[in-house]
Structures are given as structure tokens and as C-alpha cells.
Motif scaffolding. Sequence first.
Motif, PDB file in Angstrom:
ATOM      1  N   ARG A  42       0.847  -1.189   0.000  1.00 50.48           N
ATOM      2  CA  ARG A  42       0.000   0.000   0.000  1.00 50.48           C
ATOM      3  C   ARG A  42       0.881   1.236   0.000  1.00 50.48           C
ATOM      4  O   ARG A  42       1.878   1.303   0.725  1.00 50.48           O
ATOM      5  CB  ARG A  42      -0.914   0.038   1.224  1.00 50.48           C
ATOM      6  CG  ARG A  42      -1.927  -1.065   1.280  1.00 50.48           C
ATOM      7  CD  ARG A  42      -2.988  -0.883   0.218  1.00 50.48           C
ATOM      8  NE  ARG A  42      -4.033  -1.899   0.355  1.00 50.48           N
ATOM      9  CZ  ARG A  42      -4.838  -2.230  -0.602  1.00 50.48           C
ATOM     10  NH1 ARG A  42      -4.778  -1.637  -1.774  1.00 50.48           N
ATOM     11  NH2 ARG A  42      -5.751  -3.151  -0.412  1.00 50.48           N
ATOM     12  N   TYR A 102      -7.171   2.515  -2.421  1.00 45.88           N
ATOM     13  CA  TYR A 102      -7.185   1.112  -2.836  1.00 45.88           C
ATOM     14  C   TYR A 102      -6.454   0.908  -4.161  1.00 45.88           C
ATOM     15  O   TYR A 102      -5.689  -0.028  -4.309  1.00 45.88           O
ATOM     16  CB  TYR A 102      -8.620   0.596  -2.947  1.00 45.88           C
ATOM     17  CG  TYR A 102      -9.251   0.342  -1.602  1.00 45.88           C
ATOM     18  CD1 TYR A 102      -8.872  -0.757  -0.839  1.00 45.88           C
ATOM     19  CD2 TYR A 102     -10.205   1.205  -1.095  1.00 45.88           C
ATOM     20  CE1 TYR A 102      -9.433  -0.994   0.403  1.00 45.88           C
ATOM     21  CE2 TYR A 102     -10.776   0.970   0.153  1.00 45.88           C
ATOM     22  CZ  TYR A 102     -10.384  -0.118   0.883  1.00 45.88           C
ATOM     23  OH  TYR A 102     -10.945  -0.343   2.122  1.00 45.88           O
ATOM     24  N   GLU A 103      -6.725   1.765  -5.134  1.00 46.82           N
ATOM     25  CA  GLU A 103      -6.139   1.597  -6.468  1.00 46.82           C
ATOM     26  C   GLU A 103      -5.242   2.794  -6.799  1.00 46.82           C
ATOM     27  O   GLU A 103      -5.697   3.936  -6.747  1.00 46.82           O
ATOM     28  CB  GLU A 103      -7.232   1.482  -7.534  1.00 46.82           C
ATOM     29  CG  GLU A 103      -8.171   0.309  -7.329  1.00 46.82           C
ATOM     30  CD  GLU A 103      -7.486  -1.025  -7.497  1.00 46.82           C
ATOM     31  OE1 GLU A 103      -6.558  -1.128  -8.323  1.00 46.82           O
ATOM     32  OE2 GLU A 103      -7.894  -1.985  -6.810  1.00 46.82           O
TER      33      GLU A 103
END
Length: 107
Positions: A42, A102-103
Motif C-alpha cells: 500500500r 485502494y487503487e
Amino acid sequence: MTRGHRITVERSDARVRVVHGGQVLAESDRSLVLRETGCPERYYLPAEDVRLDLLTPSATQTYCPFKGTASYWSLPDAADLVWAYPDPKPEVAEIRDHLCFYEVEVF
């Protein structure tokens, strides 16, 4: 930490961009990469590099025994798209004042 569980946080050399619906929400060459056992990498971006004016705070909060309590932000068409740990555990203190999506695009 739980036996065998690891978290590392380090500066990333990558440029990270977050785009949703054609709108750039964040872009940074000052991100941190967090690697955690059993989870995908992340990227945490400094708040200054995120278009906070486009995001709305959410009532959602989650708790991670390794990082602390997370707060979330949303877009009208994407609930809880972004999160941060305003008061992270000491072991991951570097992620304070950074947000995670998240992306992301990494280049």
C-alpha cells in the motif's frame, strides 16, 4: 505484534498517481510504501499531495491491531475510497498525515 507478522514502512522511489472517473485525486513522488504480512503493498501519500477538496469525510472507522484506528473519505460515487491513520501505533508512526487509496498507478 503477532508472531510472524511484519510491517515495514519506507520511502518509495516511485511516482504514485490516483485517478478516479478521469479526475486526478492525488499525485506524489513523496509516498511511503507499507508492506504488511498477508496484505498487498500500500502506498501512503502525504496529505499535501491529495485533493482533499474533492473528498468527503466518512463516518466509517476500522481498527487494525498493528496500525491503529483508520478514518475514511469518500467521493459521491465511491464510498470509503481513501483512508488514513490519524494516530497510528508507534511502530508505524511514519504514516501519520498520509492517506492511502485502494487503487493507484505507480510509475
